[in-house]
Design an enzyme around this catalytic site. Sequence first.
Site, PDB file in Angstrom:
ATOM      1  N   TYR A  91      -6.947  -4.567  -7.776  1.00 36.55           N
ATOM      2  CA  TYR A  91      -7.774  -5.468  -7.625  1.00 36.55           C
ATOM      3  C   TYR A  91      -7.084  -6.705  -7.354  1.00 36.55           C
ATOM      4  CZ  TYR A  91     -10.651  -9.448  -8.809  1.00 36.55           C
ATOM      5  OH  TYR A  91     -11.283 -10.768  -8.700  1.00 36.55           O
ATOM      6  N   GLN A 108     -11.684  -9.826 -17.746  1.00 35.46           N
ATOM      7  CA  GLN A 108     -12.127  -9.491 -19.122  1.00 35.46           C
ATOM      8  C   GLN A 108     -12.765 -10.869 -19.578  1.00 35.46           C
ATOM      9  OE1 GLN A 108     -12.486  -6.616 -20.087  1.00 35.46           O
ATOM     10  NE2 GLN A 108     -11.331  -5.499 -18.685  1.00 35.46           N
ATOM     11  N   GLU A 132      -6.894 -15.367 -11.133  1.00 33.18           N
ATOM     12  CA  GLU A 132      -7.464 -13.730 -11.081  1.00 33.18           C
ATOM     13  C   GLU A 132      -6.888 -13.068 -12.456  1.00 33.18           C
ATOM     14  OE1 GLU A 132      -9.250 -12.347  -9.299  1.00 33.18           O
ATOM     15  OE2 GLU A 132      -9.498 -13.732  -7.362  1.00 33.18           O
ATOM     16  N   ASP A 158     -13.899  -5.213  -7.940  1.00 35.46           N
ATOM     17  CA  ASP A 158     -14.030  -5.113  -9.544  1.00 35.46           C
ATOM     18  C   ASP A 158     -15.335  -4.606  -9.785  1.00 35.46           C
ATOM     19  OD1 ASP A 158     -15.662  -7.184  -8.491  1.00 35.46           O
ATOM     20  OD2 ASP A 158     -15.050  -8.794  -9.791  1.00 35.46           O
TER      21      ASP A 158
END
Length: 354
Positions: free
Chosen positions: A121, A45, A40, A139
């Site tokens: 998240y 990004q 994760e 997300d």
Amino acid sequence: MTTQSPLSSLPEPLLSWYRENARNLPWRRTVDPYRIWVSEIMLQQTRVAAVLGYYARFLEALPTVEALAAVPEDRLMKLWEGLGYYSRARNLQKAARLVVERGGFPDTYQGLLALPGIGEYTAGAVASAAFGLREAAVDGNVLRVVARITDCHDDVKDQKTKKSVQRQIRAVMPAAEGDIRIFNQAVMELGATVCVPNGPPKCAGCPARDFCLGRLRGTAELLPVRPAKKARRVEEKTVFLLFRDGRIALRRRPDTGLLAGLWEFPNVEGTLDESAAAAAARMWGLEPKAWRHKLGAKHVFTHVEWRMTGYALEVSGTGPRDFLWADGPELAEHAVPSAFARYHEEARRLLKEG
């Protein structure tokens, strides 16, 4: 968004679709919180395709949270080299040390949220996938899916919208532990492969097509609503590949700010011509002997763009105390961020040539 939502119809068709269509990704084949957590953090990004190789190498080198807690920082940065957003790796290690100190991963959402580098998240993703807790992981993919299914035109960057989506997802999560473990992943998979961000959604293959308000009302391609992006700041830099006796100069970046603590090739602000570049080298106590190449490069960060002019040159002199003079193998051991990728490649080539 209202509480009366077509999302209540989502779980059963979504989970059936996911079990038949989900990509076979390594972090989906485990309930180990360490491996799920590492995936994760890496996926923040960063595209899935780019993460796969890094994930395998990272876990081969650091197979347990204890190994991550104990690894030297330079080795950690080298394993992370090229993934970018290096503060993620530092926070991974800080969190790993706390986990080891406390004797294991916290098995609650709030306990996970308290670890360095873990936001709402990631806490939700690990809590659900590793521990079977009914916690939402929201997300960009999830925000897009929910906005389209509910025909929501609220700004998805607004924290109120995100909180609303968290509540709605949590409210419709299934009860069975096995289903809970994959539900968040299933919504994210739907957003990544069907309800896609660039181009029209692939509604014909979507398990939510019969009750998706965005499709039924013809608004799906207009959603989600986001504020206009701010223009990136442009910074000009001059980068130096300084060679001396078969070695090249490196220096460590400051401990705070962009690319904190990583190794870089010496550089200065602005675009210097050859005369000004020679003067800059002399300011470091180095005398240019032979100019090899001039090469330009560009690197785009989230909020800033570097436009770089680079000079490769032979020098004499000792240089500042913070310069590390590295040969080829030593250069390979140090984490140089991908912002300097073109210069890193040229440095390796020139060191090999001698």
